[in-house]
Design a protein around this motif. Structure first.
Motif, PDB file in Angstrom:
ATOM      1  N   MET A   1       0.852  -1.180   0.000  1.00  0.00           N
ATOM      2  CA  MET A   1       0.000   0.000   0.000  1.00  0.00           C
ATOM      3  C   MET A   1       0.893   1.238   0.000  1.00  0.00           C
ATOM      4  SD  MET A   1      -3.404   0.771   1.091  1.00  0.00           S
ATOM      5  CE  MET A   1      -4.209   2.259   1.536  1.00  0.00           C
ATOM      6  N   PRO A   2       0.610   2.169  -0.911  1.00  0.00           N
ATOM      7  CA  PRO A   2       1.427   3.397  -0.950  1.00  0.00           C
ATOM      8  C   PRO A   2       1.306   4.193   0.338  1.00  0.00           C
ATOM      9  CG  PRO A   2       0.116   3.147  -2.927  1.00  0.00           C
ATOM     10  CD  PRO A   2      -0.350   2.100  -1.971  1.00  0.00           C
ATOM     11  N   ASP A   3       2.323   4.990   0.603  1.00  0.00           N
ATOM     12  CA  ASP A   3       2.318   5.826   1.795  1.00  0.00           C
ATOM     13  C   ASP A   3       1.267   6.925   1.705  1.00  0.00           C
ATOM     14  OD1 ASP A   3       5.929   5.772   1.864  1.00  0.00           O
ATOM     15  OD2 ASP A   3       4.503   4.377   2.731  1.00  0.00           O
ATOM     16  N   PHE A   4       1.101   7.523   0.512  1.00  0.00           N
ATOM     17  CA  PHE A   4       0.198   8.651   0.324  1.00  0.00           C
ATOM     18  C   PHE A   4      -0.562   8.473  -0.977  1.00  0.00           C
ATOM     19  CE2 PHE A   4       3.540  10.034   3.086  1.00  0.00           C
ATOM     20  CZ  PHE A   4       2.858  10.707   4.081  1.00  0.00           C
ATOM     21  N   SER A   5      -1.751   9.074  -1.045  1.00  0.00           N
ATOM     22  CA  SER A   5      -2.607   8.897  -2.205  1.00  0.00           C
ATOM     23  C   SER A   5      -3.226  10.224  -2.635  1.00  0.00           C
ATOM     24  CB  SER A   5      -3.718   7.895  -1.854  1.00  0.00           C
ATOM     25  OG  SER A   5      -4.642   7.790  -2.897  1.00  0.00           O
ATOM     26  N   ILE A   6      -3.328  10.390  -3.947  1.00  0.00           N
ATOM     27  CA  ILE A   6      -4.015  11.532  -4.535  1.00  0.00           C
ATOM     28  C   ILE A   6      -5.149  10.971  -5.378  1.00  0.00           C
ATOM     29  CG2 ILE A   6      -3.841  13.466  -6.153  1.00  0.00           C
ATOM     30  CD1 ILE A   6      -0.842  13.621  -5.348  1.00  0.00           C
ATOM     31  N   LYS A   7      -6.378  11.429  -5.103  1.00  0.00           N
ATOM     32  CA  LYS A   7      -7.523  10.995  -5.889  1.00  0.00           C
ATOM     33  C   LYS A   7      -7.713  11.940  -7.072  1.00  0.00           C
ATOM     34  CE  LYS A   7     -10.424  11.330  -2.490  1.00  0.00           C
ATOM     35  NZ  LYS A   7     -11.617  11.292  -1.630  1.00  0.00           N
TER      36      LYS A   7
ATOM     37  N   PRO B   1      -5.800  15.370  -2.339  1.00  0.00           N
ATOM     38  CA  PRO B   1      -5.109  14.448  -1.431  1.00  0.00           C
ATOM     39  C   PRO B   1      -6.137  13.566  -0.720  1.00  0.00           C
ATOM     40  CG  PRO B   1      -4.206  16.639  -1.212  1.00  0.00           C
ATOM     41  CD  PRO B   1      -5.444  16.769  -2.062  1.00  0.00           C
ATOM     42  N   ASP B   2      -5.805  12.305  -0.559  1.00  0.00           N
ATOM     43  CA  ASP B   2      -6.742  11.331   0.009  1.00  0.00           C
ATOM     44  C   ASP B   2      -6.564  11.232   1.523  1.00  0.00           C
ATOM     45  OD1 ASP B   2      -8.646   9.407   0.269  1.00  0.00           O
ATOM     46  OD2 ASP B   2      -7.550   7.836  -0.780  1.00  0.00           O
ATOM     47  N   PHE B   3      -6.930  12.307   2.219  1.00  0.00           N
ATOM     48  CA  PHE B   3      -6.971  12.271   3.678  1.00  0.00           C
ATOM     49  C   PHE B   3      -8.050  13.224   4.170  1.00  0.00           C
ATOM     50  CE2 PHE B   3      -3.491  15.186   2.595  1.00  0.00           C
ATOM     51  CZ  PHE B   3      -3.846  16.330   3.284  1.00  0.00           C
ATOM     52  N   GLN B   4      -8.554  12.961   5.334  1.00  0.00           N
ATOM     53  CA  GLN B   4      -9.668  13.716   5.888  1.00  0.00           C
ATOM     54  C   GLN B   4      -9.341  15.203   5.981  1.00  0.00           C
ATOM     55  OE1 GLN B   4     -11.140  12.090   9.523  1.00  0.00           O
ATOM     56  NE2 GLN B   4     -12.849  13.492   9.642  1.00  0.00           N
ATOM     57  N   GLY B   5     -10.296  16.029   5.550  1.00  0.00           N
ATOM     58  CA  GLY B   5     -10.135  17.468   5.632  1.00  0.00           C
ATOM     59  C   GLY B   5      -9.524  18.103   4.399  1.00  0.00           C
ATOM     60  N   SER B   6      -9.013  17.293   3.466  1.00  0.00           N
ATOM     61  CA  SER B   6      -8.423  17.881   2.263  1.00  0.00           C
ATOM     62  C   SER B   6      -9.521  18.311   1.297  1.00  0.00           C
ATOM     63  CB  SER B   6      -7.473  16.892   1.586  1.00  0.00           C
ATOM     64  OG  SER B   6      -8.200  15.832   1.004  1.00  0.00           O
TER      65      SER B   6
ATOM     66  N   PRO C   1      -2.484  20.989  -2.176  1.00  0.00           N
ATOM     67  CA  PRO C   1      -1.256  20.225  -2.416  1.00  0.00           C
ATOM     68  C   PRO C   1      -1.187  19.049  -1.448  1.00  0.00           C
ATOM     69  CG  PRO C   1      -0.754  22.244  -1.245  1.00  0.00           C
ATOM     70  CD  PRO C   1      -2.222  22.285  -1.566  1.00  0.00           C
ATOM     71  N   LEU C   2      -0.472  18.007  -1.839  1.00  0.00           N
ATOM     72  CA  LEU C   2      -0.259  16.860  -0.963  1.00  0.00           C
ATOM     73  C   LEU C   2       1.023  17.082  -0.176  1.00  0.00           C
ATOM     74  CD1 LEU C   2      -0.873  13.900  -0.035  1.00  0.00           C
ATOM     75  CD2 LEU C   2       0.701  13.201  -1.846  1.00  0.00           C
ATOM     76  N   PRO C   3       0.950  17.236   1.151  1.00  0.00           N
ATOM     77  CA  PRO C   3       2.177  17.298   1.945  1.00  0.00           C
ATOM     78  C   PRO C   3       2.636  15.874   2.256  1.00  0.00           C
ATOM     79  CG  PRO C   3       0.264  17.718   3.345  1.00  0.00           C
ATOM     80  CD  PRO C   3      -0.254  17.488   1.956  1.00  0.00           C
ATOM     81  N   ALA C   4       3.909  15.618   2.051  1.00  0.00           N
ATOM     82  CA  ALA C   4       4.437  14.281   2.297  1.00  0.00           C
ATOM     83  C   ALA C   4       5.909  14.373   2.684  1.00  0.00           C
ATOM     84  CB  ALA C   4       4.285  13.411   1.049  1.00  0.00           C
ATOM     85  N   PRO C   5       6.373  13.419   3.486  1.00  0.00           N
ATOM     86  CA  PRO C   5       7.799  13.394   3.804  1.00  0.00           C
ATOM     87  C   PRO C   5       8.630  13.070   2.558  1.00  0.00           C
ATOM     88  CG  PRO C   5       6.558  11.998   5.313  1.00  0.00           C
ATOM     89  CD  PRO C   5       5.634  12.387   4.213  1.00  0.00           C
ATOM     90  N   SER C   6       9.851  13.544   2.533  1.00  0.00           N
ATOM     91  CA  SER C   6      10.760  13.186   1.445  1.00  0.00           C
ATOM     92  C   SER C   6      10.864  11.668   1.338  1.00  0.00           C
ATOM     93  CB  SER C   6      12.146  13.776   1.718  1.00  0.00           C
ATOM     94  OG  SER C   6      12.063  15.177   1.752  1.00  0.00           O
ATOM     95  N   PHE C   7      11.125  11.202   0.132  1.00  0.00           N
ATOM     96  CA  PHE C   7      11.304   9.780  -0.164  1.00  0.00           C
ATOM     97  C   PHE C   7      10.017   8.974   0.036  1.00  0.00           C
ATOM     98  CE2 PHE C   7      15.297  11.640   1.263  1.00  0.00           C
ATOM     99  CZ  PHE C   7      16.056  11.481   0.116  1.00  0.00           C
TER     100      PHE C   7
ATOM    101  N   LYS D   1       1.500   4.454  -9.252  1.00  0.00           N
ATOM    102  CA  LYS D   1       2.244   4.943  -8.094  1.00  0.00           C
ATOM    103  C   LYS D   1       3.687   5.228  -8.459  1.00  0.00           C
ATOM    104  CE  LYS D   1       3.105   0.349  -6.211  1.00  0.00           C
ATOM    105  NZ  LYS D   1       2.937  -0.509  -5.059  1.00  0.00           N
ATOM    106  N   VAL D   2       4.277   6.097  -7.661  1.00  0.00           N
ATOM    107  CA  VAL D   2       5.656   6.510  -7.890  1.00  0.00           C
ATOM    108  C   VAL D   2       6.339   6.685  -6.535  1.00  0.00           C
ATOM    109  CG1 VAL D   2       5.016   8.955  -7.997  1.00  0.00           C
ATOM    110  CG2 VAL D   2       7.145   8.201  -9.045  1.00  0.00           C
ATOM    111  N   GLN D   3       7.619   6.341  -6.481  1.00  0.00           N
ATOM    112  CA  GLN D   3       8.439   6.569  -5.290  1.00  0.00           C
ATOM    113  C   GLN D   3       9.280   7.805  -5.569  1.00  0.00           C
ATOM    114  OE1 GLN D   3       8.778   4.371  -2.427  1.00  0.00           O
ATOM    115  NE2 GLN D   3       9.917   6.046  -1.503  1.00  0.00           N
TER     116      GLN D   3
END
Length: 107
Positions: free
Chosen positions: A1-7, A20-25, A30-36, A71-73
Motif C-alpha cells: 500500500m502506498p504511503d500517500f494517495s491523490i484521488k 489528497p486522500d486524507f480527511q479534511g483535504s 497540495p499533498l504534503p508528504a515526507p521526502s522519499f 504509483k511513484v516513489q
C-alpha cells in the motif's frame, strides 16, 4: 500500500481535479508528504488520465483508466513537485516533500 494517495475526482466544466486522500483535504490542495515517499494516483472518474511530473527525474504514469491507479516513489529531498495530466492540461497539482527528522529517544 502506498504511503500517500491523490484521488483524481470529477470536477466541473470538463476539468477533473486532484485531491489528497486524507480527511479534511479539498480539491486542489497540495499533498504534503515526507521526502522519499511513495505516492499513488487513483482515478475515480470515468475518463482516462495521464500524469507527468519532472524535476531531477521524470515521472510518467502512462494512461490511468477509470478506476485505475499508478504509483511513484519520490527519492528526492525537500522540494515541491508540480504534476499535470497530459490529456487534460488544465488539471494540475502539487506535492510538497519535506524533510522529517526522526524522533530521538529521551534518556
Amino acid at each position: 500500500m502506498p504511503d500517500f494517495s491523490i484521488k483524481i475526482i470529477p470536477g466541473t466544466d470538463g476539468v477533473d481535479q486532484f485531491q489528497p486522500d486524507f480527511q479534511g483535504s479539498q480539491p486542489g490542495d497540495p499533498l504534503p508528504a515526507p521526502s522519499f515517499s511513495c505516492v499513488s494516483f487513483n482515478n475515480t472518474t470515468t475518463r482516462d488520465h495521464h500524469i507527468t511530473a519532472s524535476l531531477t527525474s521524470t515521472y510518467d504514469s502512462g494512461d490511468i483508466p477509470a478506476d485505475g491507479s499508478s504509483k511513484v516513489q519520490y527519492s528526492l529531498p525537500s522540494t515541491t513537485i508540480t504534476y499535470a495530466c497530459t490529456i487534460h492540461p488544465k488539471e494540475q497539482g502539487q506535492i510538497i516533500l519535506t524533510n522529517v527528522q526522526p524522533m530521538t529517544e529521551e534518556e
